[in-house]
Design a protein around this motif. Structure first.
Motif: not given
Length: 250
Positions: A130-144
């Motif tokens: 939710e925080v990442a989306a609020d900051r306008g990130l395009a996506g998240i990739i987690i090697n985990g």
């Protein structure tokens, strides 16, 4: 004979380092593993937009199939994303530096986290997304791993991960932000372009992006405009004959 000084940097005003086997730990000058690098040059928004319109498979083929983020990292919900990378390397199961990176990230960036591929503890969940989306990130990739999978499957922000677990993360460090990382042999430097869809994700180095986008657009156009049905298939037999394949008589 002069005694060997094992700790030449130790003075009266510095604490004596502890020994573990033959390794010295606790040094004040330890340079790697807990640091934040400056933001790097990134690809232009216009170039990101061009790549976003191309399937990842065409981009991969245009890089001679030598670059891939591995088949184990899969989209949790929505998959399509494109943007410059902000990189994080963290200890398995720890998300302290991931929190910091989200607070630093600019709109349109893709957060790429190398957590060693460990899926014992989740690196992110619903609240961090939710925080990442609020900051306008395009996506998240987690090697985990991630958690709150049911919510993330419905979320507008694309998230890739190697696994899912209910066990939460630690917040102890160490970790690094904006330094090169590698996922399944694919090196990702800060500012490199990340493109992802349901087939997976790929990193295009900022130095190569201008050339790769031209080749990938050409590849995509050829596959879009030419139907595979009815195309000449003579190359199959020609290749088999060159390899020495035996054919039935007649």
């Amino acid at each position: 004979m002069q005694a060997l000084n094992l700790f030449p940097n130790v003075t009266a005003d510095k604490p004596q380092p502890r020994m573990l086997g033959i390794a010295v730990i606790g040094r004040e000058d330890m340079p790697v593993g807990l640091r934040i690098g400056a933001d790097r040059t990134t690809v232009s928004p216009a170039l990101v937009e061009r790549f976003a319109a191309i399937p990842v498979a065409c981009i991969s083929d245009s890089m001679r199939r030598m670059t891939a983020g591995g088949a184990t990292l899969r989209p949790i919900g929505k998959a399509k994303m494109a943007g410059p990378a902000i990189t994080v390397k963290t200890a398995p199961g720890d998300n302290l530096m991931v929190h910091k990176a989200i607070s630093m990230a600019q709109p349109g960036w893709v957060l790429v986290v190398d957590a060693g591929g460990d899926v014992t503890n989740a690196i992110i969940g619903e609240r961090m997304v939710e925080v990442a989306a609020d900051r306008g990130l395009a996506g998240i990739i987690i090697n985990g791993a991630i958690r709150d999978a049911d919510t993330l499957r419905q979320h507008a922000l694309p998230v890739f991960a190697a696994g899912i677990t209910h066990r939460g993360p630690y917040k102890n460090g160490p970790g690094e932000i904006n330094y090169p990382i590698a996922i399944d042999g694919m090196v990702i430097e800060p500012g490199d372009l990340i493109v992802a869809d349901d087939d997976g994700f790929v990193c295009v180095g900022i130095r190569d992006a201008d050339e790769v986008v031209v080749a990938a657009e050409k590849k995509f156009a050829s596959e879009t405009n030419v139907s595979p049905v009815g195309e000449a298939r003579t190359w199959i037999d020609e290749t088999l004959k060159r390899l020495g394949c035996e054919f039935p008589e007649g």
